[in-house]
Design a protein around this motif. Structure first.
Motif, PDB file in Angstrom:
ATOM      1  N   ILE A  35    -140.004   6.111  -6.240  1.00  0.00           N
ATOM      2  CA  ILE A  35    -139.467   6.602  -7.517  1.00  0.00           C
ATOM      3  C   ILE A  35    -139.080   8.073  -7.427  1.00  0.00           C
ATOM      4  N   HIS A  36    -139.945   8.859  -6.814  1.00  0.00           N
ATOM      5  CA  HIS A  36    -139.705  10.309  -6.746  1.00  0.00           C
ATOM      6  C   HIS A  36    -138.481  10.615  -5.880  1.00  0.00           C
ATOM      7  N   TYR A  37    -138.471  10.037  -4.686  1.00  0.00           N
ATOM      8  CA  TYR A  37    -137.345  10.268  -3.762  1.00  0.00           C
ATOM      9  C   TYR A  37    -136.116   9.442  -4.184  1.00  0.00           C
ATOM     10  N   ASN A  83    -135.351  22.130  -3.735  1.00  0.00           N
ATOM     11  CA  ASN A  83    -136.812  22.000  -3.779  1.00  0.00           C
ATOM     12  C   ASN A  83    -137.287  20.692  -3.140  1.00  0.00           C
ATOM     13  N   HIS A  84    -136.662  19.595  -3.539  1.00  0.00           N
ATOM     14  CA  HIS A  84    -137.121  18.291  -3.048  1.00  0.00           C
ATOM     15  C   HIS A  84    -136.778  18.070  -1.583  1.00  0.00           C
ATOM     16  N   ALA A  85    -135.681  18.667  -1.106  1.00  0.00           N
ATOM     17  CA  ALA A  85    -135.358  18.575   0.322  1.00  0.00           C
ATOM     18  C   ALA A  85    -136.458  19.244   1.128  1.00  0.00           C
ATOM     19  N   ILE A 167    -144.943  22.816  -3.342  1.00  0.00           N
ATOM     20  CA  ILE A 167    -145.626  21.634  -3.881  1.00  0.00           C
ATOM     21  C   ILE A 167    -145.155  21.408  -5.318  1.00  0.00           C
ATOM     22  N   ASP A 168    -144.664  20.219  -5.524  1.00  0.00           N
ATOM     23  CA  ASP A 168    -144.106  19.787  -6.805  1.00  0.00           C
ATOM     24  C   ASP A 168    -145.261  19.434  -7.738  1.00  0.00           C
ATOM     25  N   VAL A 169    -145.350  20.119  -8.865  1.00  0.00           N
ATOM     26  CA  VAL A 169    -146.395  19.740  -9.825  1.00  0.00           C
ATOM     27  C   VAL A 169    -145.797  19.215 -11.136  1.00  0.00           C
ATOM     28  N   GLU A 171    -145.115  16.096 -13.376  1.00  0.00           N
ATOM     29  CA  GLU A 171    -145.955  14.891 -13.441  1.00  0.00           C
ATOM     30  C   GLU A 171    -145.370  13.737 -12.629  1.00  0.00           C
ATOM     31  N   HIS A 172    -144.044  13.688 -12.471  1.00  0.00           N
ATOM     32  CA  HIS A 172    -143.460  12.574 -11.709  1.00  0.00           C
ATOM     33  C   HIS A 172    -143.928  12.565 -10.245  1.00  0.00           C
ATOM     34  N   ALA A 173    -144.444  13.709  -9.757  1.00  0.00           N
ATOM     35  CA  ALA A 173    -144.900  13.790  -8.367  1.00  0.00           C
ATOM     36  C   ALA A 173    -146.260  13.130  -8.163  1.00  0.00           C
TER      37      ALA A 173
HETATM   38 FE   LIG Z   1    -140.118  16.175  -8.141  1.00  0.00          FE
END
Ligand SMILES: [Fe+2]
Length: 203
Positions: A35-37, A83-85, A167-169, A171-173
């Motif tokens: 879901i996140h990626y 960020n996500h990369a 680090i992604d904080v 909530e979806h992470a």
């Molecule tokens: Fe994220």
């Protein structure tokens, strides 16, 4: 060359996941990665692609969009792509006693006193972001390592820093795996950091 470094040079692309979706279990579940990626990150890529069409940002590198776009949808989506990369590329399957060594280990010791002191300070930053955001380890202009917090889709490049690890904080992470227990998620993430990749980002 890692995809993050390519992203700094290239325009908008969907970063490749460098492991299978279940590789981070039990720290991050296959469902969360999918879901996140697959949904959130793909969503940022799709939205940004549409937003930059016929604008000055169309042929810009993602890094330069993040550095120069005014606050708003283009900046937000480009920030989240960058960020996500960085985020997804920074992980590997869980390893016990997973600590940075070599050049990065020494840089962390120099800047924070010890790895344990760094971990405490980073955890404090990640758990105290109010609402959605990120905790970052970056390198400043003098080569010193610093910890910063960013709200929403902020990236340290906007402040002239070289991001090493984020680090992604949001909530979806972590919500599917840890619900409201953000601190438990942050405590678990240390087992999956790919320190080799993080070290490769040092300038
Ligand atoms: Fe994220």
């Amino acid at each position: 060359m890692f995809i993050t470094q390519l992203l700094f040079l290239m325009g908008i692309v969907m970063p490749k996941l460098p492991y299978s979706a279940n590789a981070l279990e039990p720290v991050i579940s296959e469902q969360t990665v999918n879901i996140h990626y697959g949904k959130h990150l793909q969503g940022y890529v799709n939205t940004l692609t549409k937003l930059v069409d016929n604008t000055e940002y169309k042929d810009m590198s993602v890094e330069n969009i993040v550095k120069s776009a005014p606050e708003g949808p283009i900046y937000n989506n480009a920030g989240q792509l960058l960020n996500h990369a960085i985020y997804f590329e920074s992980f590997k399957s869980p390893v016990k006693d997973n600590v940075p060594t070599g050049k990065l280990g020494k840089a962390i010791d120099r800047s924070f006193g010890s790895f344990e002191a760094f971990k405490t300070a980073f955890t404090q930053a990640a758990t105290s972001v109010f609402g959605s955001g990120w905790a970052w380890l970056s390198q400043d202009k003098d080569g010193k390592l610093v910890i910063t917090k960013e709200a929403n889709g902020g990236n340290p490049v906007r402040s002239g820093l070289n991001p090493l690890m984020g680090i992604d904080v949001w909530e979806h992470a972590y919500y599917l795996d840890y619900q409201n227990r953000r601190a438990d998620h942050v405590a678990a993430v240390w087992d999956i950091i790919n320190w080799e990749v993080v070290e490769s980002r040092l300038k």
